[in-house]
Structure formats: C-alpha cells, structure tokens
Design a protein around this motif. Structure first.
Motif, mmCIF file in Angstrom:
data_model
loop_
_atom_site.group_PDB
_atom_site.id
_atom_site.type_symbol
_atom_site.label_atom_id
_atom_site.label_comp_id
_atom_site.label_asym_id
_atom_site.label_seq_id
_atom_site.Cartn_x
_atom_site.Cartn_y
_atom_site.Cartn_z
ATOM 1 N N CYS A 27 0.840 -1.211 0.000
ATOM 2 C CA CYS A 27 0.000 0.000 0.000
ATOM 3 C C CYS A 27 0.867 1.250 0.000
ATOM 4 N N TYR A 28 0.576 2.183 -0.914
ATOM 5 C CA TYR A 28 1.315 3.450 -0.909
ATOM 6 C C TYR A 28 0.411 4.640 -0.563
ATOM 7 N N GLN A 29 -0.689 4.338 0.100
ATOM 8 C CA GLN A 29 -1.528 5.376 0.704
ATOM 9 C C GLN A 29 -2.138 6.358 -0.295
ATOM 10 N N CYS A 30 -2.634 5.821 -1.407
ATOM 11 C CA CYS A 30 -3.262 6.723 -2.385
ATOM 12 C C CYS A 30 -4.672 7.124 -1.950
ATOM 13 N N GLY A 31 -5.289 6.329 -1.087
ATOM 14 C CA GLY A 31 -6.611 6.676 -0.565
ATOM 15 C C GLY A 31 -7.789 6.239 -1.426
ATOM 16 N N MET A 32 -7.521 5.529 -2.528
ATOM 17 C CA MET A 32 -8.614 5.110 -3.403
ATOM 18 C C MET A 32 -9.594 4.170 -2.691
ATOM 19 N N CYS A 33 -9.065 3.352 -1.813
ATOM 20 C CA CYS A 33 -9.933 2.410 -1.093
ATOM 21 C C CYS A 33 -10.947 3.174 -0.236
ATOM 22 N N CYS A 80 -8.240 -0.445 -5.818
ATOM 23 C CA CYS A 80 -6.846 -0.321 -5.349
ATOM 24 C C CYS A 80 -5.865 -0.589 -6.492
HETATM 25 S S1 SF4 Z 1 -6.217 1.905 -2.550
HETATM 26 FE FE1 SF4 Z 1 -5.921 1.852 -0.332
HETATM 27 S S2 SF4 Z 1 -4.835 -0.075 0.043
HETATM 28 FE FE2 SF4 Z 1 -4.606 0.372 -2.134
HETATM 29 S S3 SF4 Z 1 -2.664 1.473 -2.297
HETATM 30 FE FE3 SF4 Z 1 -4.302 3.014 -2.131
HETATM 31 S S4 SF4 Z 1 -4.452 3.463 0.078
HETATM 32 FE FE4 SF4 Z 1 -3.296 1.533 -0.158
#
Ligand code: SF4
Ligand code: SF4
Length: 132
Positions: A27-33, A80
């Motif tokens: 996980c690189y913390q993109c926040g899509m989840c 993700c």
């Molecule tokens: S979608 Fe969520 S779990 Fe996936 S990389 Fe982004 S922050 Fe991490």
C-alpha cells in the motif's frame, strides 16, 4: 467495550500478513480504497487509515470499529491500484480480536427491546461476525 490486551507491534503486523495473505507495505496510501468504500461514514478510521496504522504497527488499530463495519463488499480492492484486499485485512483483525476473547458486542449488554426489534437473521449473522 471489553478490556484490551496489549498487542506487540511486530507481532500484530506479522499476524495480519500471515492471516490475510496480504502485504501491508504494498500500500502506498493513495486513498482510493477509502474513496470507494460505501461505509466510511460509520467507521472511526478510513480503510486507508487502517492499513497505515498496520504499517506503523499501531496497536490501537485493534480497537477500531472499521473491521466490524466492513461488509466485505470488495469495492476497495477493485479500486486499489496495488490490488490490496482490505476485506481480508479487516477479517484478520476481527479474528485476532475474537481469538483473544475480545468480542465486539456482548448479548448481555444489548437491551431486550433492541433485540426484539432485530430480524433474527441479522442477529445470527452479526453474532457470527462479531462474537467469539
Ligand atoms: S487503494 Fe488503499 S490499500 Fe490500495 S494502495 Fe491506495 S491506500 Fe493503499
Ligand atoms: S470491503 Fe470493507 S473496507 Fe472495502 S469497500 Fe467494502 S466495506 Fe469498505
């Protein structure tokens, strides 16, 4: 809420990875989840915050309500970019709590009036998920 037992940082990370089969540092913390999750309003931590807490080895994540609210709908996994399956991480966190006999709800604490109002199937499904 039941009393918490201290969870070692390293052990928590290891256990979650072992039980879920997921790699926390993918996980690189993109926040899509968190953007995709339909239940964030009910969670005290966003799904991306849950995984960040796990990366940091923050033992308080085990006290979050997010894993109990998660409906395993997989909307987060679909969005993700790294293919992280947060539903599996949430399930691992639930199991860790339950195996320590730390239920999320206790039947004894639910008011009778509340139990009477609930559909039976909701009660059974909830107990399977939330009680050891
Ligand atoms: S979608 Fe969520 S779990 Fe996936 S990389 Fe982004 S922050 Fe991490
Ligand atoms: S699987 Fe859980 S965390 Fe992921 S989008 Fe669905 S409810 Fe949210």
């Amino acid at each position: 809420m039941p009393r918490q037992r201290e969870v070692s940082t390293e052990r928590l990370r290891e256990r979650v990875e072992e039980m879920s089969g997921e790699k926390l540092f993918a996980c690189y913390q993109c926040g899509m989840c968190s953007a995709a999750c339909p239940l964030t309003e009910e969670m005290d931590r966003l799904p991306s915050q849950v995984i960040r807490a796990l990366q940091l080895g923050d033992p308080t994540v085990i006290e979050s309500n997010a894993m109990w609210v998660c409906a395993s709908c997989f909307a987060c996994e679909v969005r993700c970019p790294k293919g992280v399956d947060l539903a599996k991480l949430m399930e691992a966190l639930r199991q860790i709590r339950l195996r320590r006999s730390l239920d999320w709800i206790s039947l004894d604490e639910l008011p009778r009036e509340r139990i009477r109002e609930l559909p039976q199937i909701a009660l059974v499904a909830s107990l399977r998920k939330k009680a050891g």
